[in-house]
Motif scaffolding. Structure first.
Motif, PDB file in Angstrom:
ATOM      1  N   HIS A  20     -33.234   6.124 -20.290  1.00  0.00           N
ATOM      2  CA  HIS A  20     -32.346   5.708 -19.206  1.00  0.00           C
ATOM      3  C   HIS A  20     -32.489   6.602 -17.980  1.00  0.00           C
ATOM      4  CE1 HIS A  20     -29.675   3.965 -22.578  1.00  0.00           C
ATOM      5  NE2 HIS A  20     -30.580   3.094 -22.200  1.00  0.00           N
ATOM      6  N   LEU A  21     -32.982   7.806 -18.164  1.00  0.00           N
ATOM      7  CA  LEU A  21     -33.146   8.717 -17.043  1.00  0.00           C
ATOM      8  C   LEU A  21     -34.303   8.313 -16.152  1.00  0.00           C
ATOM      9  CD1 LEU A  21     -32.587  12.168 -18.731  1.00  0.00           C
ATOM     10  CD2 LEU A  21     -31.024  10.906 -17.264  1.00  0.00           C
TER      11      LEU A  21
ATOM     12  N   ILE B 137     -26.363   6.961 -19.361  1.00  0.00           N
ATOM     13  CA  ILE B 137     -27.573   7.797 -19.347  1.00  0.00           C
ATOM     14  C   ILE B 137     -27.689   8.584 -20.644  1.00  0.00           C
ATOM     15  CG2 ILE B 137     -27.801   7.986 -16.851  1.00  0.00           C
ATOM     16  CD1 ILE B 137     -26.365  10.687 -17.009  1.00  0.00           C
TER      17      ILE B 137
ATOM     18  N   HIS C  64     -30.783  13.666 -14.000  1.00  0.00           N
ATOM     19  CA  HIS C  64     -31.820  12.986 -13.220  1.00  0.00           C
ATOM     20  C   HIS C  64     -32.671  13.977 -12.438  1.00  0.00           C
ATOM     21  CE1 HIS C  64     -30.306   8.976 -14.011  1.00  0.00           C
ATOM     22  NE2 HIS C  64     -29.085   9.410 -13.751  1.00  0.00           N
TER      23      HIS C  64
ATOM     24  N   PHE D  38     -22.159  11.124 -20.658  1.00  0.00           N
ATOM     25  CA  PHE D  38     -23.493  10.507 -20.583  1.00  0.00           C
ATOM     26  C   PHE D  38     -23.419   9.058 -21.043  1.00  0.00           C
ATOM     27  CE2 PHE D  38     -26.442  14.466 -21.157  1.00  0.00           C
ATOM     28  CZ  PHE D  38     -26.160  14.844 -19.861  1.00  0.00           C
TER      29      PHE D  38
ATOM     30  N   ASN E 239     -23.552  13.451 -13.760  1.00  0.00           N
ATOM     31  CA  ASN E 239     -24.381  12.277 -13.492  1.00  0.00           C
ATOM     32  C   ASN E 239     -25.679  12.641 -12.775  1.00  0.00           C
ATOM     33  OD1 ASN E 239     -25.117   9.602 -13.412  1.00  0.00           O
ATOM     34  ND2 ASN E 239     -23.915   9.157 -11.591  1.00  0.00           N
TER      35      ASN E 239
END
Length: 59
Positions: free
Chosen positions: A50-51, A45, A10, A40, A6
């Motif tokens: 979405h990131l 994500i 990012h 993901f 997760n």
């Protein structure tokens, strides 16, 4: 493991294949890139947008 899956996209913009490779290399945890991709999707994500939803460059 899921926490790393997760956070890495990012922080470091890693792909599923690179995350799977890094988990195997650094943590001795063998996982298929497709499984990372499924996580993901589960975490929401699975798309580049979405990131970084504010629209700045993700590349």
């Amino acid at each position: 493991m899921v926490e790393l899956i997760n956070t890495w996209p990012h922080e470091q913009k890693l792909t599923a294949a690179r995350i799977a490779l890094r988990l195997g290399r650094d943590y001795d945890f063998i996982i298929h890139p497709r499984t990372v991709g499924r996580w993901f999707k589960h975490l929401g994500i699975n798309r580049r947008r979405h990131l970084n939803p504010e629209g700045s460059s993700n590349r």
